[in-house]
Design a protein around this motif. Sequence first.
Motif, short mmCIF file in Angstrom:
data_model
loop_
_atom_site.label_atom_id
_atom_site.label_comp_id
_atom_site.label_asym_id
_atom_site.label_seq_id
_atom_site.Cartn_x
_atom_site.Cartn_y
_atom_site.Cartn_z
N VAL A 108 14.36 -2.14 -9.06
CA VAL A 108 14.14 -0.47 -7.91
C VAL A 108 13.14 0.49 -7.53
N VAL A 109 12.49 0.43 -9.05
CA VAL A 109 10.78 0.59 -8.24
C VAL A 109 10.20 -0.84 -8.40
N ARG A 110 8.99 -0.58 -7.42
CA ARG A 110 8.11 -0.90 -6.66
C ARG A 110 6.53 -1.10 -8.30
N CYS A 111 6.53 0.11 -8.72
CA CYS A 111 5.72 0.15 -8.66
C CYS A 111 5.74 1.26 -10.65
N ARG A 112 4.82 0.41 -11.92
CA ARG A 112 5.49 1.01 -13.29
C ARG A 112 5.51 2.34 -13.27
N GLN A 120 15.07 7.05 -5.52
CA GLN A 120 15.41 7.26 -3.90
C GLN A 120 14.17 7.41 -2.52
N ALA A 121 13.19 7.24 -3.41
CA ALA A 121 11.69 6.80 -2.58
C ALA A 121 11.57 5.13 -2.30
N CYS A 122 11.99 4.75 -2.96
CA CYS A 122 11.71 3.54 -3.12
C CYS A 122 13.33 2.70 -2.74
N SER A 123 13.98 2.64 -2.22
CA SER A 123 15.50 2.73 -1.50
C SER A 123 15.49 2.15 -0.84
N GLY A 124 14.91 2.00 -0.16
CA GLY A 124 14.58 1.45 1.46
C GLY A 124 13.97 0.64 1.37
N TRP A 125 13.00 0.39 0.44
CA TRP A 125 12.49 -1.08 -0.22
C TRP A 125 13.66 -2.12 -0.58
N LEU A 126 14.14 -1.67 -1.77
CA LEU A 126 15.31 -2.05 -2.25
C LEU A 126 16.22 -2.61 -1.22
N ARG A 147 0.55 -1.34 -0.11
CA ARG A 147 0.29 -0.32 -0.42
C ARG A 147 0.91 1.06 0.09
N CYS A 148 2.22 1.18 -0.86
CA CYS A 148 3.37 2.35 -0.26
C CYS A 148 2.93 3.68 -1.47
N THR A 149 2.86 4.47 -0.44
CA THR A 149 2.41 6.04 -1.53
C THR A 149 3.36 6.63 -1.04
N ALA A 150 4.79 6.61 -1.19
CA ALA A 150 5.93 7.18 -0.75
C ALA A 150 6.03 8.18 -2.45
N CYS A 151 5.79 7.85 -3.39
CA CYS A 151 5.88 8.77 -4.36
C CYS A 151 5.04 8.46 -5.37
N ARG A 152 4.72 9.56 -6.48
CA ARG A 152 3.51 9.38 -7.67
C ARG A 152 3.52 7.93 -8.15
N LEU A 153 4.33 7.54 -8.35
CA LEU A 153 3.89 5.85 -9.12
C LEU A 153 2.79 5.70 -7.91
N CYS A 154 2.90 5.87 -7.33
CA CYS A 154 1.16 4.51 -6.64
C CYS A 154 0.02 4.76 -7.43
N GLU A 155 0.27 6.57 -7.93
CA GLU A 155 -1.35 7.10 -8.98
C GLU A 155 -1.47 6.72 -9.86
N THR A 156 -0.01 5.72 -10.42
CA THR A 156 -1.30 5.04 -11.44
C THR A 156 -0.84 3.90 -11.95
N ARG A 157 -0.10 3.57 -10.39
CA ARG A 157 0.56 1.40 -10.84
C ARG A 157 -1.08 0.87 -10.70
N THR A 158 -1.23 -0.34 -10.64
CA THR A 158 -2.08 -1.42 -11.20
C THR A 158 -2.57 -1.56 -9.65
N GLN A 159 -1.15 -2.09 -9.40
CA GLN A 159 -0.41 -2.84 -8.63
C GLN A 159 0.96 -2.89 -7.47
N VAL A 160 1.54 -3.11 -6.41
CA VAL A 160 2.40 -2.89 -6.27
C VAL A 160 3.62 -4.06 -6.80
N VAL A 161 4.63 -4.54 -7.32
CA VAL A 161 5.22 -5.64 -7.67
C VAL A 161 6.20 -6.12 -6.43
S1 SF4 Z 1 7.85 2.73 -6.42
FE1 SF4 Z 1 8.17 2.47 -4.43
S2 SF4 Z 1 8.34 4.48 -3.24
FE2 SF4 Z 1 7.28 4.74 -5.18
S3 SF4 Z 1 4.73 4.16 -4.15
FE3 SF4 Z 1 6.15 2.28 -5.35
S4 SF4 Z 1 6.39 1.28 -3.37
FE4 SF4 Z 1 6.26 3.06 -3.01
#
Ligand code: SF4
Length: 196
Positions: A75-79, A92-98, A7-21
């Motif tokens: 490197v980033v989990r959202c398309r 940078q926002a996703c680096s902690g997840w990596l 459910r991460c929303t730490a960057c703008r990619l959360c707005e356009t993804r279908t789901q986090v991979v």
């Molecule tokens: S790309 Fe990473 S940091 Fe950005 S919303 Fe997805 S999981 Fe969160």
Amino acid sequence: MSADPARCTACRLCETRTQVVLPDGAAGGLLAVGEAPGRDEDLQGVGFVGRAGRTLDGVLLELGLHRADYARTNVVRCRPPENRKPRRDEVQACSGWLQGAVNALQPRVILAVGQSAAEQLLTLPRQPYLEFVVATLQGSEPLQRYGGVSVVPMPHTSPLAWNRRRADGTALRDIGARAAAQAVSVLAAAGAPARR
Ligand code: SF4
């Protein structure tokens, strides 16, 4: 960063993804790190299932490593929209997840699939990425580490990159196959079973 990675929303990619991979695959062995999920990954919620992922599967299978035997993340989990390159702040926002994936999966070797992954994991010299990959294969560039784990760089396995040739005529797919073999060799040297 959300406590729930799905459910991460730490960057703008959360707005356009279908789901986090999310990362998947076997811990304690080889971890392939790519740039970002593509359309197939975004729809299925599974990493490395598009053409580039299937190419990597095939290369590693030739080396005796089945898909179930290695792990995958990006490197980033959202398309990114239209498969554009992830922006610096998104990376940078996703680096902690990596970093968290590497900590959780405890790989013995990391395969950086393409320049974007290598840029995040390594300190790249001021030379074209492909020349760096070849220099690493030849041993004139030492293997660098990320979180204490050796990282082998390789060309991206997307059809666009994989089917290209260097100026000297060498096919990128051949360089990629040699890099994957180097990673499997590092894995075997680390004491992990490389084959079933
Ligand atoms: S790309 Fe990473 S940091 Fe950005 S919303 Fe997805 S999981 Fe969160």
